[in-house]
Design an enzyme around this catalytic site. Sequence first.
Site, PDB file in Angstrom:
ATOM      1  N   GLU A 105       0.836  -1.212   0.000  1.00 27.05           N
ATOM      2  CA  GLU A 105       0.000   0.000   0.000  1.00 27.05           C
ATOM      3  C   GLU A 105       0.865   1.255   0.000  1.00 27.05           C
ATOM      4  OE1 GLU A 105      -2.228  -1.540   3.417  1.00 27.05           O
ATOM      5  OE2 GLU A 105      -4.037  -1.093   2.264  1.00 27.05           O
ATOM      6  N   GLU A 125      -3.108  -9.771   4.046  1.00 22.33           N
ATOM      7  CA  GLU A 125      -3.936  -9.394   5.199  1.00 22.33           C
ATOM      8  C   GLU A 125      -5.019 -10.406   5.520  1.00 22.33           C
ATOM      9  OE1 GLU A 125      -3.101  -7.363   2.733  1.00 22.33           O
ATOM     10  OE2 GLU A 125      -2.627  -5.357   3.463  1.00 22.33           O
TER      11      GLU A 125
HETATM   12  N1  CAA Z   1       4.969  -7.289  11.508  1.00 15.21           N
HETATM   13  C1  CAA Z   1       5.718  -7.708  12.531  1.00 15.21           C
HETATM   14  N2  CAA Z   1       6.597  -8.722  12.453  1.00 15.21           N
HETATM   15  C2  CAA Z   1       6.711  -9.316  11.276  1.00 15.21           C
HETATM   16  C3  CAA Z   1       5.968  -8.948  10.151  1.00 15.21           C
HETATM   17  C4  CAA Z   1       5.065  -7.864  10.295  1.00 15.21           C
HETATM   18  N3  CAA Z   1       4.324  -7.410   9.275  1.00 15.21           N
HETATM   19  N4  CAA Z   1       6.295  -9.761   9.118  1.00 15.21           N
HETATM   20  C5  CAA Z   1       7.235 -10.597   9.594  1.00 15.21           C
HETATM   21  N5  CAA Z   1       7.487 -10.334  10.878  1.00 15.21           N
HETATM   22  C6  CAA Z   1       8.472 -10.987  11.758  1.00 15.21           C
HETATM   23  C7  CAA Z   1       8.121 -12.450  12.019  1.00 15.21           C
HETATM   24  O1  CAA Z   1       7.240 -12.561  13.117  1.00 15.21           O
HETATM   25  C8  CAA Z   1       9.497 -13.012  12.326  1.00 15.21           C
HETATM   26  O2  CAA Z   1       9.809 -12.612  13.646  1.00 15.21           O
HETATM   27  P1  CAA Z   1      10.601 -13.612  14.620  1.00 15.21           P
HETATM   28  O3  CAA Z   1      11.938 -13.825  13.955  1.00 15.21           O
HETATM   29  O4  CAA Z   1      10.644 -12.878  15.906  1.00 15.21           O
HETATM   30  O5  CAA Z   1       9.773 -14.870  14.651  1.00 15.21           O
HETATM   31  C9  CAA Z   1      10.413 -12.218  11.406  1.00 15.21           C
HETATM   32  O6  CAA Z   1       9.702 -11.046  11.045  1.00 15.21           O
HETATM   33  C10 CAA Z   1      10.796 -12.959  10.144  1.00 15.21           C
HETATM   34  O7  CAA Z   1       9.592 -13.451   9.546  1.00 15.21           O
HETATM   35  P2  CAA Z   1       9.475 -14.937   8.979  1.00 15.21           P
HETATM   36  O8  CAA Z   1      10.005 -15.896   9.971  1.00 15.21           O
HETATM   37  O9  CAA Z   1       8.079 -15.107   8.518  1.00 15.21           O
HETATM   38  O10 CAA Z   1      10.512 -14.839   7.775  1.00 15.21           O
HETATM   39  P3  CAA Z   1      10.357 -15.331   6.284  1.00 15.21           P
HETATM   40  O11 CAA Z   1      11.577 -14.862   5.606  1.00 15.21           O
HETATM   41  O12 CAA Z   1       9.991 -16.765   6.246  1.00 15.21           O
HETATM   42  O13 CAA Z   1       9.102 -14.521   5.682  1.00 15.21           O
HETATM   43  C11 CAA Z   1       7.737 -12.623   5.193  1.00 15.21           C
HETATM   44  C12 CAA Z   1       9.146 -13.128   5.577  1.00 15.21           C
HETATM   45  C13 CAA Z   1       7.375 -13.144   3.797  1.00 15.21           C
HETATM   46  C14 CAA Z   1       7.774 -11.124   5.199  1.00 15.21           C
HETATM   47  C15 CAA Z   1       6.700 -13.171   6.208  1.00 15.21           C
HETATM   48  O14 CAA Z   1       7.145 -12.870   7.506  1.00 15.21           O
HETATM   49  C16 CAA Z   1       5.325 -12.622   6.068  1.00 15.21           C
HETATM   50  O15 CAA Z   1       4.553 -13.077   5.254  1.00 15.21           O
HETATM   51  N6  CAA Z   1       4.976 -11.624   6.918  1.00 15.21           N
HETATM   52  C17 CAA Z   1       3.647 -11.163   7.053  1.00 15.21           C
HETATM   53  C18 CAA Z   1       3.400 -10.009   6.182  1.00 15.21           C
HETATM   54  C19 CAA Z   1       2.000  -9.512   6.390  1.00 15.21           C
HETATM   55  O16 CAA Z   1       1.072 -10.216   6.716  1.00 15.21           O
HETATM   56  N7  CAA Z   1       1.866  -8.206   6.174  1.00 15.21           N
HETATM   57  C20 CAA Z   1       0.622  -7.545   6.324  1.00 15.21           C
HETATM   58  C21 CAA Z   1       0.567  -6.890   7.664  1.00 15.21           C
HETATM   59  S1  CAA Z   1      -0.995  -6.213   7.924  1.00 15.21           S
HETATM   60  C22 CAA Z   1      -0.994  -4.752   7.108  1.00 15.21           C
HETATM   61  O17 CAA Z   1      -0.012  -4.299   6.593  1.00 15.21           O
HETATM   62  C23 CAA Z   1      -2.354  -4.133   7.201  1.00 15.21           C
HETATM   63  C24 CAA Z   1      -2.657  -2.874   6.612  1.00 15.21           C
HETATM   64  O18 CAA Z   1      -3.104  -2.792   5.491  1.00 15.21           O
HETATM   65  C25 CAA Z   1      -2.678  -1.651   7.406  1.00 15.21           C
END
Ligand code: CAA
Length: 711
Positions: A105, A125
């Site tokens: 976004e 999301e």
């Molecule tokens: N917020 C906080 N922490 C996050 C995060 C986020 N958005 N995304 C990843 N992390 C953290 C994980 O919890 C993990 O922390 P720990 O090492 O303490 O466990 C660390 O980052 C690494 O993440 P992964 O173990 O998942 O690492 P990966 O390399 O396998 O994957 C990734 C990386 C593809 C970014 C994956 O973490 C992922 O899919 N993250 C989620 C992204 C997501 O859902 N974003 C949307 C958020 S909601 C939003 O943005 C709403 C809005 O419109 C306002």
Amino acid sequence: MCDVVKLEREDDIAIITINNPPVNALSGRVRRELKDAFLTFQKDKKLLAAVLHGEHEAFSAGVDIHEFCKPTEAPSLPELLAIIDEIEKPVVAAIDGNALGGGLELALACHYRIAHSHAQLGCPEIKLGILPGAGGTQRLPRLIGAEAALNMITSAQFSSAREGGLTGLIDRVVDDNLLPNAKDYARHLLRTHSPIRRLSERKVNTAVLNKDFFEDYREKLANASPGFHAPLAAVDAVEAATKGKFAKGISYERSLFNECLQSEQSRAQRYLFFAQRRAPRVDFLAADTTPLSVRSIGIVGAGKMGQGITTSCLLAGYPVILVDNDSHALDVARTAIEQSLTSLLRRHKLTHKQRDAAFYRLTTSHQLAAVSETELVIEAIQEHADAKRGLFAELLTVLSTSAVIATNTSTLDINILAAGLTSPGQLVGMHFFSPAHLMQLVEVVQGDDTSPTAVATAMAVARSLKKVAVLSGGSDSLIGNRMLSVYSREADALLLEGAGVEQADNAMRQFGMAMGPFQMADLVGLEGGYHARQSRQQRGADNLPVTSPVADKLVEAERKGQRTEAGYYRYEPGSRLPVADAAVENIIASTAAALSIHRAPVDNNTIVRRLTLRLINEACKIIEEGIVQRPSDIDVIWVNGYGFPLFRGGPLCYADSLGLDNVVAELEALERSSGPRWKPSSYLTQAMASRTPLASLDTLPVDGIKRQRRA
Ligand code: CAA
């Protein structure tokens, strides 16, 4: 404390960098510093264009999910994005790594986008029970069309920057030197007097949508992902983007976002997000425990499980030696593995080159000695303890003393399998779920003697296969199958009392299970459970109060599930479609009569309540017995391995949503009416008394974990 956002000047270009490892999450602090940086850029007359990018080879993985349970710090992401959107000088997003959720976004609020070809873009999301809440549902359809936007939002799948280039999401895709290329792009925009392109000023192209598009889309979603609220809210928001002004759409999106964020579903899904990431951590291993560096994998047993595990390992890049003493089985396996890879190719999950390379990594052999150079051998032969023990003894003579042997058993006790081996420390469990190349879960099982290296290696390999790995203490039936056993036995009891096979399956599907208990039993096959029950009874180890007389009778009548075209249902040759079968009704009725059970109608609510209460209580007993590291691991297992609804967060998270007082009261009432199998576990009653939620990510205290005492 160093800044999480940096503004540097390069001639007339501002370079704004996000530095919030590991994933550049857009925390309150990042948003604040981004706002300051953009306001500085806006005011500085010498700066004519800005490039926004992220350190750590990542753009941003979105809003910091930890902050969703706290009041939002200003500026909110929509407020920040409105500031960027309105800037009168071009802002270029330079995307490396991931641009996900709020990260995407943020890129959409910039006026132009350039990306590295390996970058991944997506709106995950929905997996958190929410919808894009910072303009994603409004800007994305204005850029790529309502249908493509909805597909991206409701599938939560990531697409590559190359695909983004094709759909118009990305303006330029480069294979290297992203930042220098982004700066050149910004200069090019200035030179060519390119306009400030604000998606907020565009209209969605509605001419390509048929008049029932949104209704049809809702129906499709309701069928594909029943029970989930957020995808439907996303359709409402995107529909609003096609109808009104941007500002109105943004405010509608925000209200839907807040509604979803407060929902039980989102609470459950956010808990699971962290639970899945916590699960692979083995907290009691010494810090210097290192997994073996696995260069190739041996797999013994070319049956269905062996084929799926082999496919998984090939896809992860491992050379695999598949061994079976039956050459026909090896031929069948080669063909099946090739077909699985080709089917991934057809679904665009693999390129031709990747498919061919994966298949090229496969070797087959009749000789066990062929695996002698591998660091890890995964056993996937039939579920017979003696056959497995014989194989392990032989493997220990051909493998190096440091190699790890992983058994894929799902029903046998790893300690029994390890008994008498010369080196039991080399044996660990890796319980894959069928079909192993598609199912996400691997239960890693630690027996009494399993070495820390073997545990660490199994965990590391499972993760490299992109599986969700969870540790289970050595126990009869592991964690998931032990709960499945009480669940199936309760389902069997419900049939005897008067519930129908289809009725119970439908009731559980409506609750959100991917499959009903009887459909699942037919898919998995009834024989495994039958042999496990027989073996436990013979060993005097079956202390479960309810057996599965209907399942036993079906197996004895050669109705062993889909494989035999008959189980709880019948199946037409080559079809997996369950068809109700009067013969099964007769078996149930005669079994009930023989046991003097009077059959009477059972309502759906009772079915759901009894099956879920048995799961919850058994999960608490497992925690009490110390064979799980942390409660959340159980939820991870049941959601990923057994189709428990993601939006309920797993059996323990679901129990919290019911209220532990209610759960205990219902169990006690059932105990009074139906006997001791309903007695609430003491872990559950203690949690209720201390008002502690069951769904917890915390590692259990040392005293509660058998493995930790041993380590
Ligand atoms: N917020 C906080 N922490 C996050 C995060 C986020 N958005 N995304 C990843 N992390 C953290 C994980 O919890 C993990 O922390 P720990 O090492 O303490 O466990 C660390 O980052 C690494 O993440 P992964 O173990 O998942 O690492 P990966 O390399 O396998 O994957 C990734 C990386 C593809 C970014 C994956 O973490 C992922 O899919 N993250 C989620 C992204 C997501 O859902 N974003 C949307 C958020 S909601 C939003 O943005 C709403 C809005 O419109 C306002």
